[in-house]
Structures are given as C-alpha cells and as structure tokens.
Scaffold this motif. Structure first.
Motif, PDB file in Angstrom:
ATOM      1  N   TRP A   1     -55.831  61.364 117.365  1.00 26.68           N
ATOM      2  CA  TRP A   1     -57.196  60.996 117.748  1.00 26.68           C
ATOM      3  C   TRP A   1     -57.836  59.995 116.801  1.00 26.68           C
ATOM      4  CZ3 TRP A   1     -61.280  61.806 114.515  1.00 26.68           C
ATOM      5  CH2 TRP A   1     -61.156  62.789 113.526  1.00 26.68           C
TER       6      TRP A   1
ATOM      7  N   SER B   1     -56.509  53.518 124.467  1.00 25.03           N
ATOM      8  CA  SER B   1     -57.476  52.804 123.630  1.00 25.03           C
ATOM      9  C   SER B   1     -57.963  51.541 124.312  1.00 25.03           C
ATOM     10  CB  SER B   1     -56.893  52.415 122.268  1.00 25.03           C
ATOM     11  OG  SER B   1     -55.740  53.098 121.989  1.00 25.03           O
TER      12      SER B   1
ATOM     13  N   TYR C   1     -56.632  56.692 117.806  1.00 27.72           N
ATOM     14  CA  TYR C   1     -57.238  56.307 119.094  1.00 27.72           C
ATOM     15  C   TYR C   1     -58.650  55.775 118.880  1.00 27.72           C
ATOM     16  CZ  TYR C   1     -60.033  57.229 123.269  1.00 27.72           C
ATOM     17  OH  TYR C   1     -60.932  57.125 124.288  1.00 27.72           O
TER      18      TYR C   1
ATOM     19  N   LEU D   1     -50.945  55.807 124.027  1.00 26.56           N
ATOM     20  CA  LEU D   1     -52.026  55.560 123.075  1.00 26.56           C
ATOM     21  C   LEU D   1     -52.635  54.176 123.315  1.00 26.56           C
ATOM     22  CD1 LEU D   1     -53.643  56.495 120.612  1.00 26.56           C
ATOM     23  CD2 LEU D   1     -52.008  55.285 119.190  1.00 26.56           C
TER      24      LEU D   1
END
Lengths: 266, 323, 470
Positions: free
Chosen positions: A135, A81, A138, A77
């Motif tokens: 999500w 990002s 993110y 993650l």
C-alpha cells in the motif's frame, strides 16, 4: 476495427502484440505453474528443462512460477496506481480549468512542487512509511503520477474551453454537460491514453528499481527487482536465472514504448 | 532582459520554497507515523540497547516534539527548516548538512559527466542523421535508440556490469557497499540512456529545420548549403534540443538515485536509499530537499539557455513579465 | 542594367510513377514585362516555378530546357541552376513570415545576401548599412532591428523581398504574393513589383488573384489540372478570354460580380448599440461606435487589419464584453437567434465528431423537425453523404455551407460572418457567397460581414461601418 488496426503504424502494432503476449503469460501461467514459494534445496540453480522451463533459483523455487507471479504483481500495482492517478488528476484538472481563481492557483502550485520531484524520489519517500508494504508503494506512485494528468487535462481543457468549436457550440445553445462529453473528453482521451501507457511503464520500473535497491517489496515476494538482486550473486554459475527478470522487464518496457508511439518520452 | 530574468528567478524561488515545504511535510508525517519505534531506536543509539528504558524513550519523544499537537509540531518543524536547520542524522549523529555537503559533490560529478557524455554522443549522431534522413546512420541510430530505451538505466547498468565485470575487475558491484568501481561505468550507463532519446530529438529538430521555409529561402537567396546550415540551421535546431535537456533532468535525477545505489557511488541518491532503508528521517528530508532544489536550479538554467537561443521565448517571457 | 531573358522550352514535371504533374509548356519572360501564371490550387503552377528554380522535391522529375541570358540548363539538371540562385534568378517564397529565420534580426537577413551572395562582396558593416537603406526605401525601416515574429505579414513580405533582391538577381519569381495579406499590404507589394519592372527587371508571378494579374499587366498564362489552358497578353486574356475556365475565373472575381439582389425593405430592429469601445492592454482598439441592425439588412464592417473588426462582431453577439457602451437586443429576442460563421469553418465543429452526429445533437437539443435537414442541404447544394465524414474530411467550401446549414436550422435573426470565404478559391467563394446571400434573404435574417475585400463588400452589402485605428 480491422481498418483501425491496419492504419496503426507497424511499431505500435508490434508493441500491442508483444504486450498482449506478456499479459497472457501473466494471466495464464499461474494456473500452469502455481507454486512460487515452496523451496527445494535439493534442486537449486537448475538449468531450464521441460519440467522447469526457466530453471530453479538458489532456493530451488520454480522460476517460471516466480516470474509470472511477479508480472501479475507489477501489472496490478501499476494499473491500480495509474488509474487512481488518472481519476484524481483529471478531476482536479477539470475543477481547476473550469473554476479558475484561487482553487486553480493552489492546485497548480502543489502540482508544480510535486512535478519538481522525480517520481522515484516521491515513491521512495512514501515507501519509508511502511517498508516492504504494497500500500505504501501504491500511495507513493499515485501521489507522484497524478500531477501529469492534472497538468495535461487542465491545459487541454483550458485551451478547448476558449476554442472556436466550443464558442460555436455554446452559441448553438449546448450546455456544459454536452461540452464535456462531445468536446472536452474526446480531446483528452488520446492524450490521457498515451500518459497512461507511459505511467504504467514508470510504475513497473519504479517498483522493480526500488525492489532492486532493497527499499521496495521484500523477499520472498516474487517481484522483478527483488528477483534480480536475489539472483545477482549467481550470475556466473547460472546466468539464465538473472537473465529472465532482466529480459522480461526489458520486453515490457519495449512493448509499452512501441505501443505509446511517442519517441520523446524517455 | 533584467526584468524578465528577475521575474523568472522569482517564480523559480517560489517553486523551490514550495518543494522544500512539501518534502518537509511528508517527512514530518513520516516521523509521526513511526514515532514509537523511532524514539526507542534513537534512545538505543545513544545509551545502548541494554540501557534503554521507557523513560529514556519518552525523553527522546519530548525532545523531538512528538508529544505536541500535530499542527504545532508541524509549524515547529517548518520553522527549523526555514532556519536552514536540517537536524542530525539518526544513524551517524553527524549534522545532515555536513553529510550532504560531502555527497553532493559526488552526485554533481556523476550527473555532469553523464550529461556531457550524452551530449557528446547524441548531438553529432542526431544532427548528422538529421542531415540525411533515412540514411544508414539514421536507421542504425534509430534501432539502437529503440533497444536502449527498452533498457532503462538500472537494467542497462546491470547488463553493463554483467558484460564488463570480469574485464574491469568489479566483483559483485551490488554488494560492494563502500568501495566504488570508478566513475566511468555509472556515467556511461546514464549517458547512454539519455543519448538514446536526445539523439532522436536532435535528429528530428534537424529534419524539421531542413524542411522549413526559412532554410529553403536561405538557399534560394544564394547561400551555399554550408552557410545556410551554419547561419540558419544550427541555432534553430538547438532550441528543441536544449528545451529537451530540461525534460531529461528528471530522468537524470531518477537515474542518479538508482545508479548510485547499483554502483555504490557515494552520492546523494545512494544516501537517500540508505536513509529510507534505515528510516533516518532527517537524512531523508535533507537529501530529498537537496535533490528537489538541484532540479529547480537546473531547470532555471535550461530556461535561461532557451531564452538566449530563441528570441521568441525571450519576447514571450518579457510579455509575461509585463502582465 | 536590364534583366537577362528567361526562356523556358517544353518544361514538364512528372512524379515517380510517370504521371504528368505539369504538361510540357514553353514561354519567355522578357525584361520589363511581367508574366502572371493564374490557376487554382492543384493546377501545377507552383511545381512549374519550382522546376524552373530547380528546387523540386525529390521524387519529382522535370524535363525540358531553361535558358537564362546566355546560360543554358537542362531542366533535370537542377544543380546546374544552383549558381544562378540569388545572383541572376531569385524567388520570393509564399508566406514570407515563415520564410524568414525566426531567430535572426530582419536587417541581418537582408545584409547577408549583400555580404555572401552579391558580386560586390561587401563587408558585413557596409552590407548592414545597405540593408537598412533598402528597408528604408521599402518603407519598413523599423523592421531592421526586429525579429520576424514581431512583424506584420506585409512588413515581413517587404523584408523578404529585400533579402531576395539583395543578391543582385534581376529575374524574380514571386509565389502567391498576396496570400494572407490585407488589401493595403497587397497594393503596397504590387507597387514594389511594378518598380522592379520599370527598372528593367523581370517578374514571374504565380497567383489566383485576378487583380494582381491585371495590375502587373504584361503577359498572362492560365493553368488548370497540370495544363496550360491559354496564354497571351493581359488585355487579350482578361478582356477576351477564350477558355471557359478563364471566363469562370474572371466572373468569380468580385469586381465582375453583378450587383446582388435589390435591398429588401428593412424590418424590425434586432439590436441597438451605443458608444461601443474596446481597449487591448493600453491601446484603444476602437471607441464611440453606434449601430442599429434591422431584420434583412446587409452590413459590411471594414477597416485595416488589427482594427478590431472581428472583436466588434463578437461584441454584438455577446461573446466579448464591451469596455464602454451598451448593446440592447430587441425585447423577446433569444440569444440563440444571433449566430456566427467562422473564417475557418473547421473551427466551428468539434474535430472528432462526425457531421451527422453534430446535426443530430442540434436537432435533438432544440427539438427541431429532422425532416427539415435534407431540403436544407439540397438548397445549399450539399450531398447528404458528406454527413458521414469528420469535419476535417470535407472541403473548405462544403464545410462552410454545412456550417451555414447548421445555423440556418435555428432561423437566426442575425448572422455575423467573419471573412467566411477568404480561404476559398475564387469560384467556390462566389458559389458560397451567393448561397449565403440567397438563404439569408429567404430567412429575412440580417447579415454582418467582415471582409478585407472591398469589391466583395461593395457588391454584396447595403451599408458599411468603417472602423479606424484609434
């Protein structure tokens, strides 16, 4: 290569080694301890042993498997990002610095406003869109992190564009693409590298903090913060259980801080 | 100076408005994305779960403006904000502004105590370490600082709870939702994290000053070491330390959100996490805006402090104000 | 009141490993007689005076004996000389704008010496008045209420000088006083130092500027590689130098340069400028400048610092737009034929790119013949191995010649050289300048030179454009 390694300060070298060890553990261990979800209520809160190197949690799940799965989750993650944020931030920074005018003014105002909000606050806001979903975290992280890259790349590029080396390269007949490749990117690369290390640690930390407070990912997902809150009630009976996510997160932060080598960054 | 100040305030006000609009826009889209579920829940809150009908939920939708076209709804939403109307909490039905007023005091108390405590810890250690670089205090404080930095506030908080819980009689702080265990532990947690970095900033500033040509000139002019330090050292070393406080404010805000939740301290950060958990959109918007504005305010204060301490910045700011 | 005599006996400096940084040397500084220590960077001259003061960095060890009047101090006992600082022995540091406290007004920095240091122990109010009077006498009365960053280099130097003297010291050490100053500020400072000497004070100056030594007179000492090569009166050493290095140093002083090659006949016109003017904010920098440049011409731009010399040059190259007037290039002349040499050659190169890459890129871009490069480097006395390095890893003189090689590859019609040698020591200044003039002549290029050194301009250029403050 080895000369380059030798000239790095000891702190950065030890940070790199530590980080590589953590990453190797994250990549390899799932094949050694693949099962992070199945419960065994007969065997809860076991102390570390050869069979269960980090013991079992309150539901009898394999702690080593959970911890390493959590590491994979955190790093993927964070990387996702940070890379998205860097690409967006640098492109917009380049656009703002090169074109100037209204585009720059608008982008800078937006960035100023986002900068004003702590990363964690932004991620919290976005996580409310879809709680417990990967999500939304993110998007929240990318949205919070891009401004740093934007700010730094815009400032660096603006300063470089009016610098004597660029002036001299232009007089020698070099075009924009050459300036980008030979002048701007080499100036940006080290700064962006440091920012990315810093961003990864921010992202991993934010993920764990939200999980811990109960607004991030949710049980039974193996995630460092979620594990901490789950194991918190058992710290008197089985202190080694909560110790493993806490120490792991501490080691990640230490490795990234040492590798980054910038002491000003909190 | 007045011109410089008004220029600065104008810029910061503009930033404040932008922040409020940004948070409010995100909240608006949040409301829309959750609209079906939201109307139902609010209706249920009013009439009880058994009494909710599709019609009642629809009435709430109209009331919230969720039936309008997106852009029109957004403008209406902004208008409410610009009239300083933050709405009522979905959970408690009390006006958001009332709830925040209560929490704000707690947050301010925690943040200020942490800041003051961190300065009290960091400044003497940093300055003395800087007077004798590579001495024992410098080495010890460097090591501590590296270790502390690896444990960000919430980890440090957990560790402190684990270490001290039996002594201080806090049982299971994470689950203690309403009673809080005092100001000291959360403030200490934040202060240690802040001091880990600011002590090094102070140390480096002091080393820099002592190495500077002007400090050495002060000594060769004939001033004693103490006079040179007092007249030419302290003020110049203070400038980067004050400027760094501005950087630390972000860190403090983030810390407040998590630390308040961890120690069940009834401030804005705790309320925000709570509101996100309960999808209480007016409270999310309200708390986030207040935190953003608080941050802008603190940064303005830091700017002014820097200008007071450093004539170069005052001069540059006045040049900017003229341009 | 005349100064006490400063007598230095067998003073030497060693580093931690026992290497000599300054070989033992002895000299006497008499009241009213200047002593100038001349040498290039790394000669040990700065360490020598730091050893006298007792302000050497930790890790360096001094030995020998220092007498000031009746007081005697072993060189290694630095703290023993601390009570002298400001009262009897003072030092004007180099780059005074860095030596003044950035957050204290200039007047106060002078006044504090009167209040805290001087034996008169003035009250602060009286000390401030005395400080203003001093600054007024030095011609910088306006500086009193200003912060150091608002002062020019010359003003900051006079403020620092006032602060140095206010404690009452009669023996003044002056470290590289002309570094970074323009000619006017330099002459101003020399006048101030001469006044000190006339009033019976003594002045020990470190410099690489022969002009300073000549103007101050008295005695001269020449140093190189931690050794004192020769010492004697200024006339002896400067008129009849014994050591080869001293002769080379003297020859490198533009004042002693032989007249450069005869002026070539002027060729075709390269550019014509009419009525050029530039404003900076509300101030007019310059206006009404008319200029024609022909192939092979050598032109100097002169004027006080801040008058816009560099701006004018940049304007002719098309880097800065004029506020008034126009510039016309000769028809068919490509902008590529106008090139620039920078004061700091490091700023002409991309900092993270090896020099080889920089040259290869240029050759590829303009499809030049790569075999032209080696003879060009040889012509400029450059080793090809240098190309493997980064710009920051090459000495200033070499890098300036590499910058020259790079623009010569494009056979420029006009080279604008902005103080190209002002950061070099005298000997490499002379080398670089000679090579520049020779290659420019071989190319039949015109050269436009900005320099603050009037002698250098007079010896090398054919004609001068003076710009005054408007």
């Amino acid at each position: 290569m080895s000369a380059w390694w030798q000239q790095l300060p000891l702190a950065r070298r030890s940070g790199a080694v530590l980080l590589v060890l953590i990453l190797v553990a994250a990549l390899l261990a799932p094949s050694l301890a693949p099962d992070a979800v199945s419960q065994d209520l007969e065997r809860v809160l076991l102390a570390p042993s050869l069979e269960q190197p980090l013991g079992t949690d309150h539901l009898g799940r394999n702690m080593l498997a959970r911890l390493t799965h959590a590491l994979q989750l955190s790093f993927s993650l964070a990387l996702l990002s940070v890379i998205s944020a860097a690409i967006i931030g640098i492109s917009l920074g380049l656009l703002a610095a090169w074109r100037g005018g209204v585009i720059e003014a608008v982008l800078t105002s937006i960035a100023d406003a986002v900068m004003t909000l702590p990363v964690l606050l932004v991620v919290l806001l976005f996580s409310a869109f879809a709680q417990g979903e990967f999500w939304s975290l993110y998007i929240g992280l990318s949205f919070a992190l891009w401004v740093e890259y934007f700010r730094v790349s815009r400032a660096t590029i603006k300063a470089t564009l009016v610098s004597a080396p660029v002036e001299s390269a232009r007089m020698l007949g070099f075009g924009n693409f050459y300036l980008l490749r030979r002048h701007l990117l080499p100036e940006l690369a080290p700064v962006v590298g440091t920012l990315m290390l810093f961003g990864i640690s921010t992202a991993i930390l934010a993920l764990a903090a939200l999980g811990f407070v109960g607004v991030g990912l949710r049980p039974p997902t193996p995630e460092l913060g979620v594990m901490m809150i789950e194991l918190f009630p058992y710290y008197e009976e089985a202190p080694w259980l909560i110790a493993s996510p806490v120490v792991t997160l501490g080691l990640i932060m230490l490795a990234l801080a040492l590798l980054g080598g910038r002491k000003e960054m909190p | 100076m007045i011109k410089v100040l008004s220029h600065l305030l104008l810029r910061r006000c503009l930033q404040a408005v932008l922040v409020a609009l940004l948070v409010s826009t995100v909240s608006f889209f949040l409301m829309h994305s959750l609209s079906g579920d939201l109307a139902f829940r609010i209706a249920a809150g009013r009439y009880g779960y058994d009494m909710v009908t599709a019609a009642a939920a629809e009435a709430v939708r109209v009331e919230l403006g969720l039936d309008r076209p997106l852009l029109q709804g957004l403008i209406l939403w902004w208008q409410q904000l610009l009239q300083f109307d933050l709405g009522d909490s979905y959970l408690s039905s009390a006006p958001v502004i009332e709830e925040i007023r209560e929490q704000f005091g707690h947050t301010l108390q925690l943040a200020l105590s942490a800041l003051v405590l961190s300065v009290v810890i960091a400044l003497p250690i940093g300055l003395i370490a800087g007077l004798n670089p590579h001495g024992w205090l410098d080495r010890v404080s460097l090591t501590l600082s590296i270790i502390l930095r690896a444990f960000p506030p919430f980890l440090l908080g957990i560790l402190l709870i684990l270490l001290l819980s039996s002594k201080l009689g806090i049982t299971n702080a994470a689950n203690a939702s309403h009673e809080h265990g005092g100001l000291f532990l959360p403030a200490l947690t934040l202060a240690l994290s802040l001091a880990a970095v600011s002590s090094r900033v102070a140390r480096d500033a002091m080393v820099e000053v002592r190495r500077s040509a002007y400090f050495n000139f002060a000594r060769t002019k004939g001033l004693s070491d103490l006079l040179a330090l007092l007249r030419h050292g302290i003020r110049n070393a203070a400038v980067p330390v004050i400027a760094y406080l501005g950087v630390q404010l972000v860190f403090l805000m983030e810390g407040v959100i998590i630390i308040e939740s961890l120690f069940a301290w009834p401030g804005i950060g705790h309320a925000l996490a709570h509101a996100v958990f309960g999808r209480d959109i007016p409270m999310i918007q309200g708390t986030a805006i207040v935190m953003g504005l608080l941050f802008v305010l603190c940064n303005t204060l830091v700017d002014i402090a820097c200008m007071l301490a450093d004539p170069r910045q005052r001069y540059l700011a006045s040049r900017r104000a003229d341009a | 009141m005349s100064a006490p005599e400063l007598k230095v006996q067998d003073l030497a400096v060693k580093d931690g490993k026992g290497n000599w940084l300054v070989q033992p040397c002895s000299f006497t500084l008499k009241p009213g007689v200047a002593l100038s220590i001349i040498g290039g960077s790394g000669s040990g001259k700065s360490l020598l005076v730091q050893a006298i003061m007792g302000s050497l960095a930790s890790g360096l060890r001094a030995s020998g004996e220092i007498r000031l009047g009746n007081a005697v101090s072993r060189a290694e006992d630095a703290s023993g000389r601390r009570p002298w600082w400001g009262h009897t022995l003072a030092m004007l540091p180099q780059e005074p704008w860095l030596a003044l406290n950035p957050s204290m007004r200039a007047g106060k920095q002078v006044a504090e010496s009167y209040h805290y240091v001087s034996n008169t122990r003035m009250g602060m109010a009286q000390a401030k008045m005395q400080a203003s009077a001093d600054l007024n006498q030095l011609g910088v009365a306006a500086a009193s209420e200003k912060y150091p960053f608002m002062l020019s280099g010359g003003m900051a130097q006079r403020v620092a000088f006032a602060a140095t003297r206010a404690g009452g010291a009669q023996v003044v050490i002056v470290d590289e006083p002309t570094k970074g100053l323009d000619a006017d500020a330099r002459d101003n400072l020399l006048t101030v130092l001469q006044t000190v000497l006339k009033q019976g004070g003594s002045v020990l100056t470190i410099t690489h500027d022969m002009h300073v030594a000549r103007m101050l007179g008295g005695n001269v000492m020449v140093m190189r590689d931690s050794n004192v090569l020769e010492q004697g009166t200024a006339e002896q050493v400067l008129e009849n130098p014994q050591h080869e290095y001293t002769r080379a140093l003297l020859a490198a002083d533009p004042e002693n340069w032989t007249q450069a090659m005869p002026a070539p006949g002027t060729g075709q016109q390269i550019l014509e400028a009419r009525g050029l003017g530039k404003r900076y904010g509300k101030q007019t920098l310059f206006s009404g400048i008319n200029l024609e440049i022909h192939a092979g011409e050598r032109i100097a731009i002169s004027g006080p610092s801040g008058a816009g010399k560099t701006t004018l040059g940049n304007m002719l190259l098309g880097l800065v737009a004029p506020d008034q007037g126009s510039i016309a290039l000769a028809p068919g002349l490509d902008k590529l034929k106008l090139q620039k040499l920078y004061q700091d050659p490091v700023s002409a190169f991309a900092p993270r790119l090896t020099l080889k890459q920089a040259f290869d890129d240029l050759i590829r871009l303009h499809k030049l013949n790569p075999s032209a490069l080696p003879p060009m480097l040889a012509r400029l006395k450059l080793d090809e191995g240098l190309l493997r390095r980064l710009p920051s890893q090459v000495s200033g003189g070499e890098l300036q010649r590499l910058a020259l090689a790079r623009i010569l590859l494009l056979s420029p019609a006009l080279i604008f050289a902005d103080e190209p040698t002002s950061r070099l020591d005298p000997i490499s200044q002379q080398d670089t300048m000679n090579l520049l003039l020779e290659t420019v002549a071989e190319n039949a290029s015109a050269i436009l030179l900005v320099t603050h050194d009037r002698e250098l301009a007079a010896k090398t250029m054919q004609r001068h454009i003076a710009i005054q403050h408007a």
